[in-house]
Design an enzyme around this catalytic site. Structure first.
Site, PDB file in Angstrom:
ATOM      1  N   SER A   1     -10.102  -0.469   6.971  1.00  0.00           N
ATOM      2  CA  SER A   1      -9.500  -0.304   5.644  1.00  0.00           C
ATOM      3  C   SER A   1      -8.812  -1.534   5.084  1.00  0.00           C
ATOM      4  CB  SER A   1      -8.493   0.855   5.668  1.00  0.00           C
ATOM      5  OG  SER A   1      -9.178   2.079   5.607  1.00  0.00           O
TER       6      SER A   1
ATOM      7  N   LYS B   1       0.857  -1.196   0.000  1.00  0.00           N
ATOM      8  CA  LYS B   1       0.000   0.000   0.000  1.00  0.00           C
ATOM      9  C   LYS B   1       0.890   1.242   0.000  1.00  0.00           C
ATOM     10  CE  LYS B   1      -4.008   1.936   2.554  1.00  0.00           C
ATOM     11  NZ  LYS B   1      -4.870   1.778   3.752  1.00  0.00           N
TER      12      LYS B   1
ATOM     13  N   SER C   1      -9.809   1.843   2.733  1.00  0.00           N
ATOM     14  CA  SER C   1      -8.923   2.598   1.875  1.00  0.00           C
ATOM     15  C   SER C   1      -7.873   1.752   1.144  1.00  0.00           C
ATOM     16  CB  SER C   1      -8.180   3.643   2.704  1.00  0.00           C
ATOM     17  OG  SER C   1      -7.349   3.020   3.666  1.00  0.00           O
TER      18      SER C   1
END
Ligand SMILES: [Mg+2]
Ligand SMILES: [Zn+2]
Lengths: 488, 484, 98
Positions: free
Chosen positions: A183, A84, A159
């Site tokens: 997330s 990420k 997210s």
């Protein structure tokens, strides 16, 4: 609109590591195969902010050389991994999907990045996210949204949508996400993969660009529970560079996977499975109940349990997380790195840089958090929210006196259409209603795929456990995963 | 020891007005590393060479508390009689380019040290509200214009100092004169040096003082609007800044105006304070507990170890020396501040006359005692008191001993300093009386003033004749005995 | 809780060093107001005697030894800066034209 999902296309973490270690496949050939799949479908999915193809090939070649020389390169030998883009990677742009970090190349690696590399994993790219991890759909990215591999007009959740989509699309068998209010678990649910939010402090946050410091945790996305366990064994454990890192160890999670659930007490959180919290879709509830039945069939006892203050999780979270974020994101001021928009004096330069660099959702949360901490309001908002965390923790502790693990939905619905919830922030915030409570309490939880909804899209079931309760959580997840395979 | 407006009144203020002053003193702790990272805590390195992700506030970095900084903070706290408490680090949020995270990690409602005090040499007690741990900022240099912040074209920032551990010691507004303020800072500095937790150099900025100044009519106990004075770089500036600011306040109050609560900067050259930028929204610091650090909860064993580690402090040394010398503690504070108390005590223990010891140390040994040891110094003082050396000779011998470390006998005989015998002086005086009969007459029978003048005349003549080797005291004695 | 006003939003924007145009102030006033309204639900709880959470694991006294670790290379650090000069970060003046 069809999809390109094929979690199996990437193979499993353990299969790849075994094959590379045994010399059945070269790390270079593994990386090439995965880069080829990324080439084919990344245009449709947009899981990545950056694909580091050349560096990945070079790392793979170095691993092959070390293997040829008889070296042990670690338990993740040759495994392609996607990171990420809110975790620092030395010399590789790290953006948080924000314009404000334009051009920044961190001079250091996050602890998790270091640990993956020294276990033999190979980073193939940095994945898209909601800007600074603020969002539940990966639509708040300065670089455009990620699409759900199962159905491209749907969101992947967020997210960590890019990381979830990368695994669902078969780009990599493993990715890392971060979970502040759901997330990891919510996108895992929407993308039909396994996603783990470890106990707060179980995985080092050093190098994770902070959103809500007291809530953030890094965890894996994989196609199987065993692969997540293997990854946790690599990335978890004490880190002296993170003062909130746990000094305790729950031991190897790979070792607990076949323990079964015989005699385990499983509690369904009544607020999230019986209508106290609105907006949870019937097909989702049906899958959670089916999961409970599957565990019961495997020898567990199942009951209902109330976590009454969990209904205050959402308002508490939307004070604490923005408050911490407003402070964490102050440093983006145009002085030391990233975007600068010049002005006649430092204050004007700060303001111009921040105004141009942050997107609307980030500004909204900075504003909210600044207000929640401001003179005259701090006690009522931030202060009350921190007390609600205590109540939620106490409620969970009571629940865990009677139950070993708890079950709840991971997400109120299956993947929704891109753009469907962008108009009203509050509607978007409701996506996290089932995942937020364990961020507030710091307890571990994970999402395991368990069938599909009425629309044919994946649904994940959330398993929650007490602090440092990863072993019982993983042994439950393994049983659920088997039951799902048997059913399908 | 008393706290009445009459004996603790700032003399530069008009009658009827009282100074009310509290000080915030920042002391840089001299740990090996910074407060939250392993970068060297070093003054004077090349710019931006002692920096890492944490002290640059890079995204993703995290702080980890320096254990020695906490110990130093607790020791200093205990030395100024504070209660050491469980504490929580907090974030103080405001934008400032020298501060890499745009918040300062400090302590807010739960500081390490609370409720202490410090006694000045004259016995005046100044209460200390708190002494808390926090991090320092980097340093800006303003470039262009005339070099002042107000006219700079741009600024250059060095973050070597960012994250250096500070202890901020906040006094109650108990200070009533500029001299007390200076004495408070000097006392605190002495304690810091005794503890060896900082080099406490005001000129290098490792000890910085901000003064909160207000005034009020004598007899009132109200707290009127205060101004915080920054940019004070020495003890003498501190005194001047307080005097200036207090008088500015009195002027405002007496002309029907009122001071504005604000931060002001001391302008050393102009000898005045100047208004800082007015910060309309900036005072809302939005404090909250630092989530990246854990609470600090000292154990009973920690506290005991801290107490055991505290050496004899300046006030105790002062009392000991004052007792030994038979003078008031205020008279030895200079020596204690200079770190010469031990030497003075050793010299007195060796049997030297305490008054002469203090006089020499205070006036002639301000730059240190060099190679000289207390026993040799004691021997020198005895020779002087016994009349073997004149005071001029004593000074000359002393200067040699400081450099060479020799004994006073050796130096005096090398220099040919022999005690002048009285017979020799008698003969010189006889000659002078014969040459100056009218002066001798005025010495013997003039009024007090005239006699004194003539005493000076004859002493001078004798000194001239002996090339300064006669002892002044012996000459005075001789003149008196020859007076009819 | 009192209702969030446009002035509150403008004040908070200044604290946060963000510049908002009129339309953004309007939108934020409404959106933040509705989030704060849900936060007001917490007032229904009796929180007087509740101790606020600090750290989920209850860790205390986490400290490191005072031992020097390597610092970063200055060139690498300054290469990331929007502007640098003379080994230092360069910024506009503190008090330039307003
Ligand atoms: Mg301070
Ligand atoms: Zn550092």
């Amino acid at each position: 609109m069809s999809g390109v999902a094929s979690p199996a296309a990437a193979g499993s973490v353990s299969d790849i590591a075994n094959a590379v270690t045994n010399g059945e496949r070269s790390a270079v050939s593994v990386v090439d195969a995965h880069l080829a799949r990324i080439d084919d479908h990344e245009g449709a999915v947009h899981a990545f902010n950056l694909v580091t193809a050349d560096a990945a090939r070079a790392t793979a070649a170095a691993i092959d050389e070390r293997l040829a020389a008889g070296e042990d390169v670690g338990p993740l030998a040759g495994v392609p991994v996607a990171i990420k883009d809110n975790m620092c990677t030395r010399g590789v742009p790290t953006t948080c999907s924000s314009k404000i970090l334009d051009g920044w190349r961190p001079p250091y690696d996050a602890t998790v990045v270091e640990r993956l590399a020294s276990a033999g994993a190979i980073m193939v790219g940095k994945t898209n996210l909601d800007e600074f991890a603020m969002g539940s759909s990966t639509e708040n990215s300065a670089f455009g949204p990620t699409h759900n591999p199962w159905q491209l007009d749907r969101v992947p959740g967020g997210s960590s949508g890019g990381s979830a989509a990368a695994v669902a699309a078969g780009f990599t068998p493993l990715s890392l996400g971060s979970d502040t209010g759901g997330s990891i678990r919510q996108p895992a649910s929407l993308c039909g993969v396994v996603g783990v939010k470890p106990t707060y402090g179980a995985v080092s946050r050093y190098g994770l660009i902070a959103f809500g410091s007291s809530l953030d945790q890094i965890g894996p996305f994989t196609t199987t529970v065993a692969d997540s366990a293997l990854t946790m064994d690599v990335i978890g454990g004490h880190d002296p560079r993170d003062a909130t890192s746990s000094t305790e160890s729950f031991g190897s999670l790979v070792d607990v996977l076949d323990r079964g659930v015989d005699g385990l007490r499983v509690g369904l959180i009544s607020e999230m499975t019986g209508g106290v919290i609105d907006g949870i879709a019937e097909d989702v509830l049906a899958r959670v109940r089916a999961a409970a039945e599957a565990l019961e069939a495997a020898g567990a006892t199942v009951g209902e349990v109330s976590v009454p203050s969990s209904v205050y999780g959402l308002p508490a979270y939307y004070m604490v997380a923005p408050a911490e974020a407003s402070s964490n994101l102050a440093r983006f001021d145009g002085v030391r790195y990233g975007l600068r928009v010049d002005g006649p004096n430092t204050a004007a330069m700060h303001t111009a840089s921040r105004t141009a660099g942050f997107g609307p959702e980030v500004k909204r949360r900075i504003m909210l958090g600044t207000y929640a901490l401001s003179a005259g309001y701090r006690d009522a908002y931030y202060g009350s929210a921190q007390k609600v965390r205590t109540l939620i923790t106490q409620d969970f502790d009571r629940a865990y006196a009677d139950f070993d693990v708890l079950l709840a939905p991971s997400s109120p619905t299956t993947a929704f259409e891109l753009g469907a919830k962008t108009a009203d922030p509050l509607t978007m915030y409701l996506n996290d209603v089932c995942t937020i409570p364990s961020n507030l309490s710091g307890q571990p939880s994970m999402s395991v795929p368990f069938g599909v909804g009425d629309d044919g899209l994946p649904i994940g079931v959330q398993i929650l456990a007490p602090l440092m309760g990863e072993p019982v959580m993983f042994q439950t997840a393994a049983v659920l995963e088997n039951a799902q395979e048997d059913a399908s | 020891m008393t706290d009445t407006a009459t004996d603790r009144r700032e003399p530069t203020l008009p009658d009827g007005w009282e100074l009310v002053c509290g000080l915030e003193v920042h002391v840089e702790l001299s740990t090996a590393t910074k407060l939250f990272c392993g970068c060297p805590n070093e003054f004077g390195s090349e710019p931006n060479t002692n920096v890492c992700p944490t002290c640059l506030g890079l995204p993703g970095s995290l702080p980890v508390m320096n254990a020695d900084a906490v110990t130093s903070a607790m020791r200093l706290g205990r030395a100024i009689n504070c209660t050491v408490k469980p504490s929580v680090m907090a974030r103080k949020n405001y934008f400032y380019p020298d501060m890499p995270k745009d918040f300062q990690t400090s302590q807010y409602d739960q500081p390490t040290n609370e409720n202490g005090w410090l006694d000045l040499p004259d016995g005046t007690r100044i209460e200390v509200e708190r002494a808390h741990i926090e991090e320092d900022t980097g340093k800006s240099t303003h470039v262009g214009g005339d070099g002042r912040i107000t006219s700079a074209e741009y600024s250059l920032i060095d973050y070597n100092r960012a994250g250096v551990p500070l202890l901020e010691i906040v006094s109650q507004p108990d200070i009533r004169t500029a001299e007390e303020a200076k004495a408070y800072v000097a006392e605190l500095r002495g304690i810091v040096l005794a503890l060896d937790v900082s080099d406490a150099r005001m000129e290098e900025g490792s000890m910085r003082v901000d003064a909160n100044v207000s005034v009020r009519p004598i007899g009132s106990d109200e707290l009127r609007t205060r101004c915080e004075i920054k940019n004070i770089n020495s003890l003498s500036s501190l005194g001047r800044a307080i005097v200036h600011e207090a008088n500015r306040h009195v002027d405002l109050w007496t002309t029907g105006e009122r001071p504005m609560q604000e931060t002001r900067h001391w302008d050393e050259e102009a000898g005045r304070t100047r208004s800082g930028r007015s910060k309309e929204d900036a005072e809302d610091y939005r404090y909250f507990p630092e989530p990246d650090l854990t609470p600090l909860i000292p154990t009973a064993a920690d506290l005991e170890a801290v107490d055991v580690s505290i050496p004899e402090l300046p006030s105790a040394v002062r009392s000991r020396l004052a007792d030994a010398a038979g003078v008031a503690p205020t008279e030895v504070s200079v020596l204690v501040d200079r770190g010469q108390a031990g030497f003075a005590l050793d010299t007195i223990d060796a049997g030297a006359d305490p008054t002469r010891v203090l006089v020499h140390l205070t006036n002639n040994l301000a730059d240190g005692t060099g190679e000289m040891d207390p026993a040799a110094f004691a021997a020198l003082v005895s020779m002087e008191v016994g009349g073997e050396l004149s005071s001029t000779q004593t000074k000359e011998v002393l200067a040699d001993m400081v450099v060479t470390g020799r004994t006073p006998d050796a130096v005096a005989s090398e220099k040919g300093f022999e005690a002048m015998d009285t017979g020799e002086l008698d003969g010189i005086l006889d000659g002078l009386i014969a040459d100056h009969p009218s002066e001798w007459e005025r010495f013997c029978s003039g009024d007090d003033g005239d006699a004194k003048k003539m005493s000076g005349f004859f002493t001078g003549q004798i000194m001239k004749a002996t090339r300064g080797q006669a002892d002044g005291k012996v000459v005075a004695q001789l003149l008196n005995t020859r007076k009819p | 809780m009192s209702k969030l006003s446009r002035d509150d939003v403008a004040h908070v924007a200044r604290l946060a060093m963000l510049e908002l145009d009129d339309a953004e102030i309007d939108a934020f006033t409404e959106q933040l107001g509705s989030v704060l309204a849900t936060a007001d639900d917490m007032a229904a709880l009796d929180l007087d005697s509740v101790v606020p959470a600090h750290h989920p694991l209850g860790l205390v006294n986490v400290m490191r030894p005072d031992v020097v670790q390597p610092s970063l290379d200055r060139d690498e650090v300054l290469a990331q800066a929007p502007a640098a000069e003379d080994g230092r970060f360069c910024v506009p003046p503190a008090l330039g034209e307003q």
